[in-house]
Design a protein around this motif. Structure first.
Motif, PDB file in Angstrom:
ATOM      1  N   LYS A 122      -0.295 -18.217   9.244  1.00 45.82           N
ATOM      2  CA  LYS A 122       0.025 -19.155   8.176  1.00 45.82           C
ATOM      3  C   LYS A 122       0.233 -20.547   8.775  1.00 45.82           C
ATOM      4  N   HIS A 123       0.771 -21.439   8.003  1.00 43.02           N
ATOM      5  CA  HIS A 123       0.900 -22.843   8.390  1.00 43.02           C
ATOM      6  C   HIS A 123       1.566 -23.025   9.752  1.00 43.02           C
ATOM      7  N   ASP A 124       2.777 -22.530   9.885  1.00 48.99           N
ATOM      8  CA  ASP A 124       3.532 -22.717  11.130  1.00 48.99           C
ATOM      9  C   ASP A 124       4.135 -21.410  11.618  1.00 48.99           C
ATOM     10  N   HIS A 125       3.586 -20.277  11.170  1.00 45.31           N
ATOM     11  CA  HIS A 125       4.163 -18.993  11.532  1.00 45.31           C
ATOM     12  C   HIS A 125       3.129 -17.882  11.393  1.00 45.31           C
ATOM     13  N   LEU A 126       3.513 -16.705  11.848  1.00 41.53           N
ATOM     14  CA  LEU A 126       2.712 -15.503  11.712  1.00 41.53           C
ATOM     15  C   LEU A 126       3.411 -14.583  10.722  1.00 41.53           C
ATOM     16  N   ALA A 127       2.660 -14.084   9.746  1.00 34.53           N
ATOM     17  CA  ALA A 127       3.205 -13.124   8.783  1.00 34.53           C
ATOM     18  C   ALA A 127       2.773 -11.728   9.213  1.00 34.53           C
ATOM     19  N   ILE A 128       3.729 -10.873   9.530  1.00 36.10           N
ATOM     20  CA  ILE A 128       3.408  -9.505   9.895  1.00 36.10           C
ATOM     21  C   ILE A 128       4.059  -8.572   8.881  1.00 36.10           C
ATOM     22  N   GLY A 129       3.341  -7.530   8.495  1.00 36.53           N
ATOM     23  CA  GLY A 129       3.893  -6.653   7.474  1.00 36.53           C
ATOM     24  C   GLY A 129       3.186  -5.324   7.403  1.00 36.53           C
ATOM     25  N   ILE A 130       3.757  -4.447   6.588  1.00 34.23           N
ATOM     26  CA  ILE A 130       3.178  -3.117   6.365  1.00 34.23           C
ATOM     27  C   ILE A 130       3.140  -2.835   4.869  1.00 34.23           C
ATOM     28  N   GLY A 131       2.175  -2.028   4.463  1.00 32.71           N
ATOM     29  CA  GLY A 131       2.118  -1.536   3.099  1.00 32.71           C
ATOM     30  C   GLY A 131       1.975  -0.031   3.120  1.00 32.71           C
ATOM     31  N   THR A 132       2.634   0.651   2.194  1.00 29.00           N
ATOM     32  CA  THR A 132       2.508   2.101   2.119  1.00 29.00           C
ATOM     33  C   THR A 132       2.702   2.563   0.689  1.00 29.00           C
ATOM     34  N   GLY A 133       2.074   3.679   0.356  1.00 29.67           N
ATOM     35  CA  GLY A 133       2.103   4.187  -1.002  1.00 29.67           C
ATOM     36  C   GLY A 133       3.429   4.831  -1.376  1.00 29.67           C
ATOM     37  N   PRO A 134       3.544   5.280  -2.637  1.00 27.17           N
ATOM     38  CA  PRO A 134       4.811   5.823  -3.143  1.00 27.17           C
ATOM     39  C   PRO A 134       5.354   6.988  -2.328  1.00 27.17           C
ATOM     40  N   ALA A 135       4.486   7.813  -1.756  1.00 23.10           N
ATOM     41  CA  ALA A 135       4.944   8.997  -1.024  1.00 23.10           C
ATOM     42  C   ALA A 135       5.685   8.652   0.264  1.00 23.10           C
ATOM     43  N   HIS A 136       5.498   7.436   0.765  1.00 27.71           N
ATOM     44  CA  HIS A 136       6.096   7.068   2.061  1.00 27.71           C
ATOM     45  C   HIS A 136       6.964   5.818   1.971  1.00 27.71           C
ATOM     46  N   SER A 137       7.337   5.416   0.765  1.00 25.20           N
ATOM     47  CA  SER A 137       8.058   4.154   0.598  1.00 25.20           C
ATOM     48  C   SER A 137       9.405   4.149   1.309  1.00 25.20           C
ATOM     49  N   LYS A 138      10.055   5.308   1.451  1.00 22.30           N
ATOM     50  CA  LYS A 138      11.355   5.362   2.121  1.00 22.30           C
ATOM     51  C   LYS A 138      11.233   5.070   3.617  1.00 22.30           C
ATOM     52  N   GLN A 139      10.013   5.183   4.153  1.00 22.90           N
ATOM     53  CA  GLN A 139       9.794   4.927   5.573  1.00 22.90           C
ATOM     54  C   GLN A 139       9.442   3.465   5.864  1.00 22.90           C
ATOM     55  N   ALA A 140       9.385   2.631   4.830  1.00 26.25           N
ATOM     56  CA  ALA A 140       8.809   1.290   4.980  1.00 26.25           C
ATOM     57  C   ALA A 140       9.489   0.466   6.073  1.00 26.25           C
ATOM     58  N   LYS A 141      10.807   0.471   6.123  1.00 27.80           N
ATOM     59  CA  LYS A 141      11.513  -0.339   7.129  1.00 27.80           C
ATOM     60  C   LYS A 141      11.198   0.145   8.534  1.00 27.80           C
ATOM     61  N   GLN A 142      11.130   1.462   8.708  1.00 26.54           N
ATOM     62  CA  GLN A 142      10.824   1.999  10.034  1.00 26.54           C
ATOM     63  C   GLN A 142       9.388   1.672  10.428  1.00 26.54           C
TER      64      GLN A 142
END
Length: 405
Positions: free
Chosen positions: A212-232
């Motif tokens: 992005k402009h002055d930074h890097l955006a890092i992220g994850i996406g996951t479906g409903p079956a694994h949403s509780k694991q998102a932070k990990q």
């Protein structure tokens, strides 16, 4: 009272609908709960959006010209962003939603749309019109607004859809961090978007690193079956990228939801849905910005023809036109997601497939022009043969995932 349209949600879909309606002289009110907090989003926009909606390219943070795909075993596919006939406009535009959305919202106001800072609380649709109640975000008081038609452009958790009695859509969960990197570390990412596949990063979708402009955006996406694991899953990605994030400073952590399927209908008596509220996010990529804008525009165009008789039968011309134009693409991408992200062996096949020059060309022809690019019979046969060979290779001699090496 002159004919009036209430649009709930003033992000890209709602703002584009308002701009389109005001261009036809229709009285329009935008109701938006959050005017200041940036909308969480990966922020990838095709060049077509800037041409079709007359948006200045000065809003672009970075022009990505290389898309890199990394499989669970670490094999890479480096894909140039170029179609059959390369041009200077072959890129993926990276934007910040607080900048992009703000521009569209301001344009809607300049064209004459009224903007109300409030939260929708109630909605009644009757034979003579729509009655909406909302809480003012400035003083907390409940207010009422009357309109002829309502357009729901209020995201994956759409209060408009809920108040219309529609069932909630299955949703994917995404978590993203914005990390400011030292200039020398940022150079590696300046024109490259990277997609990571693998069970420890996303069991059924993907994770990413977008400049992005002055930074890097890092992220994850996951479906409903694994949403509780998102932070990990996000922590796993950060550990994978730790050497490249050294010296970085966390600017923001944000989470958002993506609908995983469209609503059965997009229009009803005196009501329409656009963008995420309608479930119009494409599978495989999770792209939603362009589709929200396009659906907002099309819904407004159809509505303008039937303001005197906004029945479900009339307004569902929007449904019919949308699926006639884009149904094949949505169906194909839904199937591609199930096939390519089904398990780690398929993710390896998917990565190898993306090394094929014909696949690369057809992918970006479709992405940049928003039509299913045709492939000659001979090209289809060659791609199919390459994929079958990759299937056999990865199932007979599966690659070792990075976490097990």
């Amino acid at each position: 009272m002159p004919q009036r349209v209430l649009i709930v949600g003033a992000s890209v879909g709602g703002a584009t609908a308002a701009i389109t309606l005001r261009g036809m002289g229709i009285e329009t009110v935008l109701l938006e709960k959050e005017l200041h907090k940036p909308k969480p989003c990966g922020g990838a926009v095709p060049p077509a959006a800037f041409r079709e909606f007359d948006i200045p390219t000065s809003l672009i943070d970075r022009k990505v010209t290389i898309c890199r795909l990394v499989s669970p075993s670490g094999q890479e596919a480096s894909v140039p962003v170029a179609g059959t006939n390369p041009t200077e406009h072959d890129y993926v535009a990276m934007v910040r939603r607080e900048v992009f959305d703000g521009f569209l919202r301001e344009r809607a106001q300049q064209r004459g749309a009224e903007l109300i800072h409030g939260q929708l609380n109630g909605l009644e649709v009757g034979a003579s019109g729509v009655r909406a109640t909302y809480r003012s975000m400035s003083d907390g008081r409940e207010q009422t607004i009357h309109a002829d038609v309502v357009i729901g452009a209020d995201g994956a958790y759409s209060p408009t859809a809920r108040l219309l009695g529609l069932p909630p859509l299955p949703r994917a969960i995404a978590i993203q961090e914005r990390i400011a990197l030292p200039p020398e570390a940022m150079r590696e990412w300046q024109d490259t978007a990277t997609i990571f596949l693998g069970r420890e990063l996303s069991p059924d979708l993907y994770s990413w690193a977008f400049p992005k402009h002055d930074h890097l955006a890092i992220g994850i996406g996951t479906g409903p079956a694994h949403s509780k694991q998102a932070k990990q899953l996000l922590e796993n990605l950060k550990q994978r990228l730790a050497p490249k994030l050294a010296g970085g400073r966390l600017l923001l952590r944000e989470a958002y939801a993506l609908p995983m399927q469209p609503q059965k209908y997009l229009a009803f008596d005196r009501a329409m849905l656009v963008g995420d509220a309608a479930g119009l996010v494409t599978h495989t990529s999770g792209e939603g910005i362009y589709w929200a804008m396009k659906s907002g525009q099309l819904a407004a165009q159809v509505l303008s023809q039937y303001l005197d008789a906004p029945t479900a039968a009339n307004l569902r011309n929007y449904d019919r036109l949308w699926w006639q134009q884009y149904g094949t693409m949505y169906t194909f991408l839904r199937g591609l997601q199930k096939w390519g992200y089904g398990n780690e062996r398929q993710m390896e096949v998917f990565t190898e497939m993306c090394r094929n020059p014909d696949v690369q060309r057809l992918t970006f022809d479709s992405y940049m022009h928003k039509t299913m690019a045709p492939a000659p019979w001979a090209v289809q046969m060659k791609m199919t043969w390459d994929i079958l060979r990759s299937q056999v290779r990865n199932y007979v001699r599966p690659r070792t995932p990075l976490r097990e090496q």
